[in-house]
Design a protein around this motif. Structure first.
Motif, mmCIF file in Angstrom:
data_model
loop_
_atom_site.group_PDB
_atom_site.id
_atom_site.type_symbol
_atom_site.label_atom_id
_atom_site.label_comp_id
_atom_site.label_asym_id
_atom_site.label_seq_id
_atom_site.Cartn_x
_atom_site.Cartn_y
_atom_site.Cartn_z
ATOM 1 N N ALA A 1 1.520 4.166 5.340
ATOM 2 C CA ALA A 1 0.284 3.882 4.611
ATOM 3 C C ALA A 1 -0.564 2.841 5.331
ATOM 4 O O ALA A 1 -1.797 2.858 5.249
ATOM 5 C CB ALA A 1 0.611 3.404 3.194
ATOM 6 N N LYS B 1 0.823 -1.202 0.000
ATOM 7 C CA LYS B 1 0.000 0.000 0.000
ATOM 8 C C LYS B 1 0.860 1.256 0.000
ATOM 9 O O LYS B 1 1.916 1.301 0.629
ATOM 10 C CB LYS B 1 -0.900 -0.025 1.240
ATOM 11 C CG LYS B 1 -1.927 1.079 1.327
ATOM 12 C CD LYS B 1 -2.769 0.890 2.577
ATOM 13 C CE LYS B 1 -3.825 1.976 2.710
ATOM 14 N NZ LYS B 1 -4.641 1.791 3.947
ATOM 15 N N LYS B 2 0.430 2.271 -0.711
ATOM 16 C CA LYS B 2 1.146 3.548 -0.769
ATOM 17 C C LYS B 2 0.283 4.648 -0.155
ATOM 18 O O LYS B 2 -0.948 4.580 -0.186
ATOM 19 C CB LYS B 2 1.486 3.915 -2.212
ATOM 20 C CG LYS B 2 2.253 2.852 -2.989
ATOM 21 C CD LYS B 2 3.658 2.695 -2.494
ATOM 22 C CE LYS B 2 4.491 1.828 -3.426
ATOM 23 N NZ LYS B 2 3.965 0.461 -3.612
ATOM 24 N N THR B 3 0.922 5.678 0.382
ATOM 25 C CA THR B 3 0.159 6.813 0.885
ATOM 26 C C THR B 3 -0.318 7.670 -0.285
ATOM 27 O O THR B 3 0.346 7.765 -1.328
ATOM 28 C CB THR B 3 1.009 7.683 1.829
ATOM 29 O OG1 THR B 3 2.190 8.112 1.152
ATOM 30 C CG2 THR B 3 1.388 6.919 3.079
ATOM 31 N N LEU B 4 -1.459 8.303 -0.115
ATOM 32 C CA LEU B 4 -1.999 9.182 -1.143
ATOM 33 C C LEU B 4 -1.296 10.538 -1.090
ATOM 34 O O LEU B 4 -0.791 10.950 -0.041
ATOM 35 C CB LEU B 4 -3.502 9.367 -0.931
ATOM 36 C CG LEU B 4 -4.359 8.098 -1.045
ATOM 37 C CD1 LEU B 4 -5.807 8.408 -0.662
ATOM 38 C CD2 LEU B 4 -4.282 7.511 -2.445
ATOM 39 N N PRO B 5 -1.248 11.249 -2.210
ATOM 40 C CA PRO B 5 -0.647 12.588 -2.193
ATOM 41 C C PRO B 5 -1.357 13.490 -1.187
ATOM 42 O O PRO B 5 -2.562 13.364 -0.944
ATOM 43 C CB PRO B 5 -0.860 13.084 -3.639
ATOM 44 C CG PRO B 5 -1.001 11.836 -4.449
ATOM 45 C CD PRO B 5 -1.683 10.849 -3.564
ATOM 46 N N ARG C 1 -0.698 17.445 6.105
ATOM 47 C CA ARG C 1 -0.785 16.012 6.382
ATOM 48 C C ARG C 1 -1.111 15.751 7.853
ATOM 49 O O ARG C 1 -1.929 14.880 8.169
ATOM 50 C CB ARG C 1 0.539 15.343 6.020
ATOM 51 C CG ARG C 1 0.603 13.845 6.302
ATOM 52 C CD ARG C 1 -0.429 13.072 5.528
ATOM 53 N NE ARG C 1 -0.230 11.634 5.648
ATOM 54 C CZ ARG C 1 -1.217 10.738 5.663
ATOM 55 N NH1 ARG C 1 -2.471 11.142 5.557
ATOM 56 N NH2 ARG C 1 -0.951 9.464 5.768
ATOM 57 N N THR D 1 -3.227 16.586 0.278
ATOM 58 C CA THR D 1 -4.085 17.688 -0.158
ATOM 59 C C THR D 1 -3.746 18.910 0.675
ATOM 60 O O THR D 1 -3.967 18.937 1.895
ATOM 61 C CB THR D 1 -5.570 17.327 0.032
ATOM 62 O OG1 THR D 1 -5.879 16.168 -0.741
ATOM 63 C CG2 THR D 1 -6.462 18.480 -0.424
#
Length: 372
Positions: free
Chosen positions: A195, A29-33, A150, A35
């Protein structure tokens, strides 16, 4: 033949944590960009810097910090001079007076180290969002705003840290090339952990956290960055690595300086790792999937790697001394000439981790400047 088999088994076991993370980085799993918040959504922050003998770059560093884009109306800077023997405090005070920022500056009457300096500043910080950052690192534009975005994106997150990279010029040098490879792998490992749950492998270059959750940093054992993350995890919150927020460091071109820096970092990371073993009993992903493998990576793997390597070459010498000598020479030449390769970086960092373990009882809470 028996020694050879044992050596291969030991080398495979020592490499298991790295294979585990390589697979996680590739398929996990990867972290989302991040916002980024609107300008009016950013909270006031208290930024803490502890500096020791940084007169060469402190003015430039403070200017970089202020030019990061965070509103000065929401900015409090607490500067701690850790009993510098040069003009760090005087130059910092002069620069801060010109920058128009709300600041307070203090001097320790003796060397305290970052942990104790930060705790003093935490006690007087006016804002709930606290940022700690090194005096010899430089922000990429908007790094602080991305990091705070974040931190506030999830109520379960209590602490975050930025991605640290060598300056492009440093990365072209021999010491910087190795550090660049190491940092690239390190950051992606932490991103995978973040993540899924949390990471405690923070970069002290830039950390942000919520003071109402993390009211102090453990002083006696471990690095301030790892201890901050561990405190968040201990309270039942998440600690996240933010690859979108980037900060740069100048890598010492001098091997001796980098050696001292890497051994100190390794020792304090291992110390923090071994000081929180009770968290292995927690029923969460961090405690079951990541923390045990990190313990193996930092405590077990260096010894197994060294022992496996020694036994491997002993077995080769028994079989063919000339071939074994040639292979050993080629390996040493490869590591010396190709420090920026993954293999060389892995081998050298195993040595640093082993030296960190051997220095575990040594007091390394204070540091020497590595600014160049």
């Amino acid at each position: 033949m028996f020694i050879f088999i044992i050596s291969i088994v030991l080398l495979l076991i020592s490499g298991f944590p790295y294979l585990y993370y390589l697979l996680g980085i590739k398929f996990g799993k990867k972290t989302l960009p991040v916002t980024v918040l609107n300008e009016d959504q950013y909270p006031p922050v208290s930024v803490i810097i502890s500096a020791y003998n940084e007169e060469k770059i402190i003015a430039e560093r403070l200017e970089n910090l202020i030019e990061g884009g965070y509103s000065l109306e929401k900015f409090e800077l607490i500067f701690i001079d850790d009993n510098s023997s040069d003009n760090t405090k005087k130059l910092a005070e002069s620069k801060l007076a010109d920058l128009g920022v709300n600041y307070r500056i203090f001097s320790n009457d003796s060397r305290k180290g970052t942990n104790r300096s930060y705790n003093f500043a935490l006690g007087i910080a006016e804002n709930n969002i606290v940022v700690t950052t090194d005096a010899n690192k430089f922000f990429e534009k908007d790094a602080l705003r991305v990091l705070i975005s974040r931190l506030l994106s999830d109520d379960r997150i209590a602490a975050v840290c930025a991605e640290t990279k060598p300056f492009a010029k440093s990365a072209k040098e021999r010491t910087g090339g190795m550090e660049s490879v190491y940092r690239g792998f390190y950051g992606r490992m932490c991103d995978w952990e973040s993540a899924n749950d949390s990471t405690y492998n923070f970069n002290g270059s830039l950390v942000a956290f919520k003071k109402d959750i993390i009211g102090s940093i453990k002083e006696n054992k471990g690095a301030d960055d790892a201890n901050t993350a561990f405190e968040a995890i201990r309270k039942g919150y998440r600690a996240a690595y933010v690859m979108d927020a980037v900060i740069y460091e100048k890598i010492p071109p001098n091997i001796h300086k980098q050696y001292k820096q890497k051994v100190r970092r390794a020792k304090r990371l291992i110390e923090a790792t071994l000081s929180n073993l009770d968290l292995l009993g927690e029923k969460r992903i961090f405690s079951r999937r990541f923390y045990p493998v990190r313990i193996m990576m930092y405590v077990t793997s260096p010894f197994l790697f060294l022992l496996g390597t020694v036994l491997f070459f002993i077995s080769l010498f028994i079989f063919n001394a000339i071939a074994a000598t040639l292979l050993l020479v080629l390996l040493l030449l490869f590591v010396y000439a190709k420090k920026s390769s993954f293999i060389s970086s892995f081998i050298i960092n195993q040595i640093y981790l082993l030296l960190g373990l051997l220095n575990i009882r040594k007091d390394m809470r204070t540091w020497e400047s590595t600014s160049v």
